[in-house]
Structures are given as C-alpha cells and as structure tokens.
Design an enzyme around this catalytic site. Structure first.
Site, short mmCIF file in Angstrom:
data_model
loop_
_atom_site.label_atom_id
_atom_site.label_comp_id
_atom_site.label_asym_id
_atom_site.label_seq_id
_atom_site.Cartn_x
_atom_site.Cartn_y
_atom_site.Cartn_z
N GLU A 1 17.60 -21.04 10.32
CA GLU A 1 18.36 -19.90 10.88
C GLU A 1 18.88 -19.01 9.76
O GLU A 1 18.78 -17.79 9.82
CB GLU A 1 19.50 -20.42 11.75
CG GLU A 1 20.45 -19.35 12.27
CD GLU A 1 21.90 -19.77 12.21
OE1 GLU A 1 22.72 -18.97 11.72
OE2 GLU A 1 22.22 -20.89 12.65
N HIS A 2 19.45 -19.62 8.73
CA HIS A 2 19.97 -18.85 7.60
C HIS A 2 18.85 -18.08 6.89
O HIS A 2 19.01 -16.91 6.55
CB HIS A 2 20.63 -19.81 6.59
CG HIS A 2 22.08 -20.04 6.84
ND1 HIS A 2 23.04 -19.89 5.88
CD2 HIS A 2 22.75 -20.41 7.97
CE1 HIS A 2 24.24 -20.18 6.39
NE2 HIS A 2 24.07 -20.50 7.64
N GLU B 1 29.37 -24.41 2.72
CA GLU B 1 29.74 -24.41 4.14
C GLU B 1 30.04 -25.83 4.61
O GLU B 1 31.01 -26.07 5.34
CB GLU B 1 28.60 -23.81 4.96
CG GLU B 1 28.89 -23.67 6.44
CD GLU B 1 27.73 -23.05 7.21
OE1 GLU B 1 27.72 -23.16 8.45
OE2 GLU B 1 26.82 -22.46 6.57
N HIS C 1 19.33 -25.44 11.21
CA HIS C 1 20.37 -24.52 10.75
C HIS C 1 19.93 -23.81 9.47
O HIS C 1 20.18 -22.62 9.27
CB HIS C 1 21.66 -25.31 10.51
CG HIS C 1 22.77 -24.51 9.90
ND1 HIS C 1 23.04 -24.57 8.55
CD2 HIS C 1 23.66 -23.64 10.43
CE1 HIS C 1 24.05 -23.77 8.28
NE2 HIS C 1 24.45 -23.19 9.40
#
Length: 423
Positions: free
Chosen positions: A70-71, A143, A67
C-alpha cells in the site's frame, strides 16, 4: 448492469462484473456535489500463506507485506508521488490496509476525472526497486515503533493476542521490524501480481453519476489484463479456546485503558448475527444501559466505551474498549450483567428502543458518500450486500437475541486487556 434497490433509504446500487473480473459498484447521488471513488483488493494482512493460481507450491511471505505494498504503490517511476499529485488536484486522497482488504481512494468536488486518471494509473503500475524498498523499511519501521508505544493500539492488539492462538488477526497489520526486514522487491511483485488482478478487486463510485457513463470512464482506464484463477488462501488452525483471560501492559497513560474481548466461534448468518451483536452490546454496556449509568455515577468510567463486532469468514469477536480507574471492576460488572440477561431475559421495551437506534444509524450512513462507499466495499469483501442490513434487522427478535447471548457470551470465551500507567 445488475440494479439493486432499497426502498427504505431510496437508494440504488448498479453492479457490473467486467470481462477482466473487476466488480464495479456505482451508487448514484443526484444533486450531491462531492464524489467518492475507492478501489480495493481482497488482500489484507491475514494473507501471508497462499497458492498462486496456476502454481502448486505454497508461497509464504513475511507479515506486513499488504501494508508495505500500500505504501509503495504511490511512488512512481518518474520520481513523483501519486498522493502529492492527487493533493495538487484539490482532492482528499488516502489509502488503508485492513485484515482482509487494501483500498485506495479519493473524494472531492472538482477535477474528478483527472484524479481518476492518477489513481487508476498508480494502482495499475507498481514500481519497486531494491533502493526504494530499503528506504521504505526505515519509514515503516518508525511507524511500528510509534504504534508499539501507542496505548490505544496496544490495548487492542493485546486483547486479540489474548483471544487467538494462531489466527493472523492477532498480528499487527504493519508487521514487525523483523518481518518487514525480510521483504524485498521480488516479494512485493509476486504479491501484487497475485492479489491485484482485477478479478480479486472491487471498485465503488458514489456521487452524481450516470451509471453507464462512469462505467465507460472506468473501462477506458483499465489495462488489458486477463482474470486469474482462484487464489487459495491458507490459514492456520485455530482452537476454540482463548489463550489467556487477562493480559496487562504498562505504558505512559493518565488513565487506565481496558478492552473486553469475546471470542465468537459460532457459525450462523453473518448479517443477522452482526445486527444482534450490536444490539446486545448496547443493551449490556451502552450509554443507556444500567451498567453504564452505575459505573458513570460511581466515577469508575467517564465516557461510553466503543462497542464493535469484527468478523470475516475466518474469525469473529466482540470488543468493548474504554477508559476506567478500575478495569477489573468494569469487567466483573459486565460479566454479571451477561448472566443476569441469561437468567431474567431481555426487556422487550429496551430491545425495541436500541433496535430503532441501530436502524437509525444504518439509515444515516447512506447520507454520506464516504460512509456508503467504504461500507459497500468492506461488505463486498465479506460477500455481503450492504442493503442486507436494512432488510435483516426486521427479523431480529428478542428470542434471537437471547439465543445469540447464550451461544456467544460465554465466560470461558471472554478476555480482558489492560494498559496501566508504568509508574
């Protein structure tokens, strides 16, 4: 190119495996204005322990790296953010990470090839520094804290943690504050070089394309990278038993949330069982089921729960998630209905009705470029061709359904997750 055609929905998919190992899937849609592109790597949150091709030692990385990657891929060395560039071109762009793959995508009607330039450029050119990695930790940390207080997410994660002892599917895709704190640029580059090799990736394009022409456009934008060998993915052993039958958490909610999970440890044909599980869940507690009508009339539930069957080659489970003022009663009625079906059998008439409804849902998915593209990518990561669902559904019978019910829906494999109001 290999051409696979399905006469039921009058669709074709053109599949080419390039010399660098990249699999390209093209689904032509004549006369459709919208075009969709999605590029995915078979790398998700489950991969935290692996052996890099050509190496002998096991590499262990913190949870949340897929993840995090991905960012970070959107941030370019020239100071631009590729998501902003794509938005300025008038396309709808995004990315997401799941347990088994990460994907980068856009859709739009204009500036398609300019958007393709940008997407294929940023996915192939990672740029990580000590400074931008540290900055991202703060963003993703926020987040994580947001999701920790998000009831819909917590009821889902909690039900997985009640089912699984060691399987990484129980771990939040974004990781934890502690785990992302251990991520550095060297870790990101190593995971990128390992999992973002073209031989570990699949691209799907859907729209009014000439397959040969769009394939050449893809080839022009690819870097000259050789295919890597097989990545050995290492997963912990998982007992067949659940961890605990019930898990409860208190948060700020106006109505209690519940998730019923059924841990599936049986091994059989994936597509056929997936279809059977969809039909069974709808028969048991779908909108037209006896349980749903009874609970709705009594004011115990207010809407149909979501019904899902999630699986890869390393886990499988069914989930029923909804709202109720008495989750324990819903759970008890569900278990009673399972036993009733086991002893009395399933009505042929009800079975055929739900089967037709499920088939209709499959057909509708082929009308939308986004649905069909994401479906083909997700299925490809499991080694499945999406057309298989349209073919396999004919072979699903009441007898097969009753066997799956007997094998999978065992009370000792069921769990209940509840989110109640903290007050």
């Amino acid at each position: 190119m290999q051409i696979i055609e399905n006469s039921k929905v009058k669709e074709k998919v053109y599949i080419e495996k390039l010399d660098n190992g990249l699999t390209v899937m093209i689904i032509p849609k004549k006369g459709i204005q919208k075009k969709y592109m999605i590029w995915g790597t078979h790398y998700g949150s489950n991969e935290s322990s692996f052996i890099v091709p050509g190496e002998e030692e096991t590499t262990n990385v913190p949870n949340g790296v897929a993840h995090f990657l991905e960012h970070k891929l959107f941030e370019q060395e020239n100071g631009t953010n590729s998501l902003d560039v794509l938005t300025s071109l008038g396309v709808d762009a995004n990315a997401y990470t799941t347990n088994d793959h990460t994907a980068y995508l856009f859709q739009g009607t204009d500036n398609f090839y300019e958007a393709m330039d940008e997407l294929m450029d940023y996915v192939q050119h990672p740029y990580f520094t000590d400074e931008n990695v540290e900055k991202e930790k703060g963003i993703i940390g926020q987040e994580i804290m947001m999701y920790d207080d998000y009831p819909d997410w917590r009821v889902y994660i909690n039900v997985l943690q009640a089912m699984y002892h060691n399987n990484p599917v129980k771990i939040d895709i974004v990781g934890t504050i502690e785990s992302i704190g251990k991520i550095d640029k060297e870790t990101l580059y190593k995971c990128y070089q390992t999992f973002y090799n073209p031989s570990n990736m699949t691209m799907v394009l859907c729209g009014d394309f000439e397959p040969e022409k769009i394939l050449e456009e893809v080839k022009k934008r690819l870097l000259d990278i050789k295919p890597s060998g097989e990545i050995k993915r290492i997963y912990p052993d998982e007992p067949e038993e659940i961890v605990q039958e019930k898990i409860e958490q208190k948060l700020e909610v106006s109505q209690s949330l519940y998730a019923i999970g059924i841990k599936d440890t049986t091994k059989c044909e994936q597509v056929k069982k997936h279809i059977a599980m969809e039909i069974l869940l709808n028969l048991l507690i779908g909108r037209s089921s006896n349980i749903y009508k009874e609970l709705y009339d009594q004011g115990i539930i207010y809407s149909q729960p979501s019904l899902e069957y999630e699986f890869t080659n390393m886990y499988a489970h069914a989930l029923i998630i909804g709202q109720s003022n008495n989750p324990e009663f819903v759970y008890q009625k569900f278990k009673e209905q399972v036993e009733k079906f086991k002893t009395e059998g399933i009505s042929e008439e009800d079975f055929e009705r739900i089967k037709k409804m499920i088939y209709g849902g499959y057909v509708i998915e082929y009308n939308d470029v986004e649905n069909i593209s994401r479906m083909f990518l997700a299925d490809a990561m499991k080694g499945i061709n999406s057309f298989d669902y349209l073919e396999e559904i004919e072979g699903v019978t009441v007898e097969y359904l009753e066997q799956i019910l007997k094998d999978v829906f065992k009370e000792e494999k069921m769990v209940l997750s509840i989110i109640k109001n903290k007050n």
